[in-house]
Write a protein that holds these residues in place. Structure first.
Motif, PDB file in Angstrom:
ATOM      1  N   VAL A  41       4.571   6.568  11.665  1.00 36.10           N
ATOM      2  CA  VAL A  41       4.798   5.459  12.592  1.00 36.10           C
ATOM      3  C   VAL A  41       4.150   5.789  13.926  1.00 36.10           C
ATOM      4  CG1 VAL A  41       6.535   4.036  13.737  1.00 36.10           C
ATOM      5  CG2 VAL A  41       6.969   4.935  11.441  1.00 36.10           C
ATOM      6  N   SER A  42       3.468   4.823  14.528  1.00 42.84           N
ATOM      7  CA  SER A  42       2.817   5.041  15.816  1.00 42.84           C
ATOM      8  C   SER A  42       3.842   5.424  16.884  1.00 42.84           C
ATOM      9  CB  SER A  42       2.029   3.802  16.236  1.00 42.84           C
ATOM     10  OG  SER A  42       2.892   2.705  16.468  1.00 42.84           O
ATOM     11  N   SER A  43       3.381   6.080  17.932  1.00 38.72           N
ATOM     12  CA  SER A  43       4.291   6.674  18.915  1.00 38.72           C
ATOM     13  C   SER A  43       5.217   5.653  19.567  1.00 38.72           C
ATOM     14  CB  SER A  43       3.494   7.413  19.993  1.00 38.72           C
ATOM     15  OG  SER A  43       2.629   6.517  20.675  1.00 38.72           O
ATOM     16  N   GLY A  44       4.754   4.409  19.718  1.00 44.13           N
ATOM     17  CA  GLY A  44       5.583   3.376  20.321  1.00 44.13           C
ATOM     18  C   GLY A  44       6.334   2.536  19.307  1.00 44.13           C
ATOM     19  N   ASN A  45       6.369   2.979  18.055  1.00 41.48           N
ATOM     20  CA  ASN A  45       7.047   2.270  16.960  1.00 41.48           C
ATOM     21  C   ASN A  45       6.492   0.861  16.740  1.00 41.48           C
ATOM     22  OD1 ASN A  45       8.794   4.419  16.371  1.00 41.48           O
ATOM     23  ND2 ASN A  45      10.272   3.738  17.899  1.00 41.48           N
ATOM     24  N   ILE A  46       5.169   0.704  16.922  1.00 34.79           N
ATOM     25  CA  ILE A  46       4.551  -0.610  16.755  1.00 34.79           C
ATOM     26  C   ILE A  46       4.055  -0.809  15.329  1.00 34.79           C
ATOM     27  CG2 ILE A  46       2.836  -2.223  17.649  1.00 34.79           C
ATOM     28  CD1 ILE A  46       4.927  -1.370  19.689  1.00 34.79           C
ATOM     29  N   PHE A  47       3.338   0.177  14.798  1.00 39.97           N
ATOM     30  CA  PHE A  47       2.745   0.076  13.466  1.00 39.97           C
ATOM     31  C   PHE A  47       3.164   1.251  12.586  1.00 39.97           C
ATOM     32  CE2 PHE A  47      -0.181  -2.577  15.923  1.00 39.97           C
ATOM     33  CZ  PHE A  47      -0.348  -3.660  15.077  1.00 39.97           C
ATOM     34  N   ALA A  48       3.191   0.976  11.280  1.00 42.68           N
ATOM     35  CA  ALA A  48       3.492   2.013  10.296  1.00 42.68           C
ATOM     36  C   ALA A  48       2.387   2.065   9.258  1.00 42.68           C
ATOM     37  CB  ALA A  48       4.834   1.743   9.612  1.00 42.68           C
ATOM     38  N   LEU A  49       2.163   3.244   8.718  1.00 42.59           N
ATOM     39  CA  LEU A  49       1.220   3.449   7.621  1.00 42.59           C
ATOM     40  C   LEU A  49       1.979   4.023   6.445  1.00 42.59           C
ATOM     41  CD1 LEU A  49      -1.797   3.799   6.514  1.00 42.59           C
ATOM     42  CD2 LEU A  49      -1.581   6.158   7.330  1.00 42.59           C
ATOM     43  N   GLY A  50       1.818   3.406   5.271  1.00 43.84           N
ATOM     44  CA  GLY A  50       2.505   3.901   4.095  1.00 43.84           C
ATOM     45  C   GLY A  50       2.117   3.122   2.859  1.00 43.84           C
ATOM     46  N   PHE A  51       2.914   3.251   1.818  1.00 39.82           N
ATOM     47  CA  PHE A  51       2.659   2.583   0.544  1.00 39.82           C
ATOM     48  C   PHE A  51       3.444   1.270   0.486  1.00 39.82           C
ATOM     49  CE2 PHE A  51       1.653   6.989  -0.226  1.00 39.82           C
ATOM     50  CZ  PHE A  51       0.591   6.955  -1.113  1.00 39.82           C
ATOM     51  N   PHE A  52       2.868   0.269  -0.165  1.00 43.25           N
ATOM     52  CA  PHE A  52       3.547  -1.014  -0.300  1.00 43.25           C
ATOM     53  C   PHE A  52       3.039  -1.738  -1.535  1.00 43.25           C
ATOM     54  CE2 PHE A  52      -0.423  -2.376   1.406  1.00 43.25           C
ATOM     55  CZ  PHE A  52      -0.582  -3.721   1.056  1.00 43.25           C
ATOM     56  N   SER A  57       3.638  -8.445  -6.820  1.00 47.75           N
ATOM     57  CA  SER A  57       2.908  -7.412  -7.560  1.00 47.75           C
ATOM     58  C   SER A  57       3.681  -6.089  -7.555  1.00 47.75           C
ATOM     59  CB  SER A  57       1.528  -7.196  -6.939  1.00 47.75           C
ATOM     60  OG  SER A  57       0.880  -6.088  -7.525  1.00 47.75           O
ATOM     61  N   ARG A  58       3.472  -5.318  -8.611  1.00 43.72           N
ATOM     62  CA  ARG A  58       4.035  -3.973  -8.675  1.00 43.72           C
ATOM     63  C   ARG A  58       2.989  -2.910  -8.364  1.00 43.72           C
ATOM     64  NH1 ARG A  58       8.142  -3.913 -13.949  1.00 43.72           N
ATOM     65  NH2 ARG A  58       9.540  -5.581 -13.195  1.00 43.72           N
ATOM     66  N   ASN A  59       1.748  -3.317  -8.189  1.00 43.24           N
ATOM     67  CA  ASN A  59       0.696  -2.365  -7.832  1.00 43.24           C
ATOM     68  C   ASN A  59       0.974  -1.781  -6.454  1.00 43.24           C
ATOM     69  OD1 ASN A  59      -0.853  -2.624 -10.182  1.00 43.24           O
ATOM     70  ND2 ASN A  59      -1.964  -4.395  -9.379  1.00 43.24           N
ATOM     71  N   ARG A  60       0.510  -0.556  -6.258  1.00 43.81           N
ATOM     72  CA  ARG A  60       0.778   0.144  -5.012  1.00 43.81           C
ATOM     73  C   ARG A  60      -0.502   0.340  -4.208  1.00 43.81           C
ATOM     74  NH1 ARG A  60       5.534  -0.290  -3.343  1.00 43.81           N
ATOM     75  NH2 ARG A  60       5.666   1.791  -2.397  1.00 43.81           N
ATOM     76  N   TYR A  61      -0.377   0.094  -2.915  1.00 38.82           N
ATOM     77  CA  TYR A  61      -1.500   0.210  -2.001  1.00 38.82           C
ATOM     78  C   TYR A  61      -1.063   1.000  -0.769  1.00 38.82           C
ATOM     79  CZ  TYR A  61      -3.303  -3.782  -4.704  1.00 38.82           C
ATOM     80  OH  TYR A  61      -3.725  -4.616  -5.711  1.00 38.82           O
ATOM     81  N   VAL A  62      -2.033   1.579  -0.080  1.00 39.24           N
ATOM     82  CA  VAL A  62      -1.783   2.166   1.232  1.00 39.24           C
ATOM     83  C   VAL A  62      -2.195   1.140   2.273  1.00 39.24           C
ATOM     84  CG1 VAL A  62      -2.564   3.896   2.895  1.00 39.24           C
ATOM     85  CG2 VAL A  62      -1.991   4.581   0.566  1.00 39.24           C
ATOM     86  N   GLY A  63      -1.296   0.839   3.194  1.00 34.98           N
ATOM     87  CA  GLY A  63      -1.600  -0.180   4.193  1.00 34.98           C
ATOM     88  C   GLY A  63      -0.954   0.115   5.534  1.00 34.98           C
TER      89      GLY A  63
END
Length: 321
Positions: A41-52, A57-63
């Protein structure tokens, strides 16, 4: 008492390296796994990076998505055309120093930043409050080796550009998802057309659908709405090195995005805290007369003509009555 102190000391030695890891970075020693629901998670809690998984869909992506907004809103996808069909995904720094996505125990990455890096193990990835995912050199922490802003998917955020870097050959354009359930490269793209009078153009495949008109010095002639808005700082650059446009928020707390979606429209969308929902600021194209070449080469479009909005220029006749 001594045994208690010894136990606490062991615990501190074991956990301290984990506590020292920044929550916004991926390093050679710190990766994220899908099956653990891990994110950075970005330092200011604005954006997150992870799997979704998008939609149904049940397919998994990094976003990348907005971290504190209740409706998950994805703004960038790494492996958009190469989904993982289970939760074995691991995002880590590989042996060459690249940020790479692996499925299970496979040795070849599903996706990678795929650049040449001097000094393997000397890099780390960081998610910024701007929504930009950057790969940096570990010794200085300043040299950007790679950034997601240079490789957008369907969304343009503040401080992102659309256009060309003529020195590097980089073309920053935006491509729709295939569907709400599939972030793969879709039919519609939004890009800058170079030339004597550069314009932004929305395409369906290779066919132009809409164009912005030329830059007047303050706005695009085909988007009069932006001239009436004082929330953004618009910048157009046209030099020997670069042709680009960006629209940045004057107030950093304002959350906004530009999306080229699978229905063939581009929209500016703002987050409304009061309603806890996204509000569409403007859409292009709006009506049939906004569609590029709608009335043919020798016709013009007037939405107020009645049942048929096209008419011919003087000296021309319709091909069919």
């Amino acid at each position: 008492m001594d045994s208690v102190k010894w136990f606490i000391r062991v615990l501190l030695i074991f956990f301290l390296p984990h506590f020292s890891i920044s929550a916004d970075t991926i390093t050679p020693d710190h990766f994220i796994q899908d099956n653990n629901d891990e994110v950075i998670v970005s330092s200011g809690n604005i954006f997150a990076l992870g799997f979704f998984s998008p939609g149904s869909s049940r397919n998994r992506y990094v976003g990348i998505w907005y971290y504190q907004i209740p409706v998950k809103t994805v703004v960038w996808v790494a492996n958009r055309d190469n989904p993982i069909n289970d939760t074995s995904g691991i995002l880590r720094i590989d042996g060459r120093g690249n940020l790479a996505l692996f499925q299970g125990n496979q040795t070849l990455p599903v996706w990678s930043t795929n650049i040449s890096i001097a000094g393997a193990g000397n890099s780390f990835a960081q998610i910024l409050d701007s929504g930009n995912l950057v790969l940096l050199q570990n010794d200085t922490g300043k040299e950007v080796l790679w950034q997601s802003f240079a490789y957008p998917t369907n969304t343009r955020l503040s401080y992102m550009k659309i256009g060309y870097n003529f020195r590097t050959g980089l073309n920053q354009s935006y491509t729709s998802w295939k569907s709400p359930d599939d972030p793969g490269v879709g039919n519609f793209s939004f890009r800058m057309n170079p030339g004597v009078s550069p314009q932004m153009v929305l395409y369906k495949g290779s066919v132009p659908v809409w164009r912005s008109g030329t830059w007047t010095g303050k706005m695009w002639s085909g988007i009069p709405e932006i001239a009436q808005n004082f929330l953004f700082n618009d910048s157009f650059v046209n030099t020997d090195d670069e042709l680009s446009f960006s629209s940045d928020t004057i107030n950093a707390s304002l959350m906004t995005r530009y999306v080229t979606n699978e229905t063939g429209v581009s929209q500016r969308i703002l987050w409304n805290n009061a309603s806890q929902s996204w509000i569409i600021s403007y859409t292009t194209p709006i009506e049939l007369c906004d569609i590029y070449g709608h009335c043919g080469r020798n016709g013009y479009c007037n939405p107020y003509l009645g049942d048929f909005e096209c008419t011919c220029f003087p000296g021309f006749e319709p091909k069919s009555p």
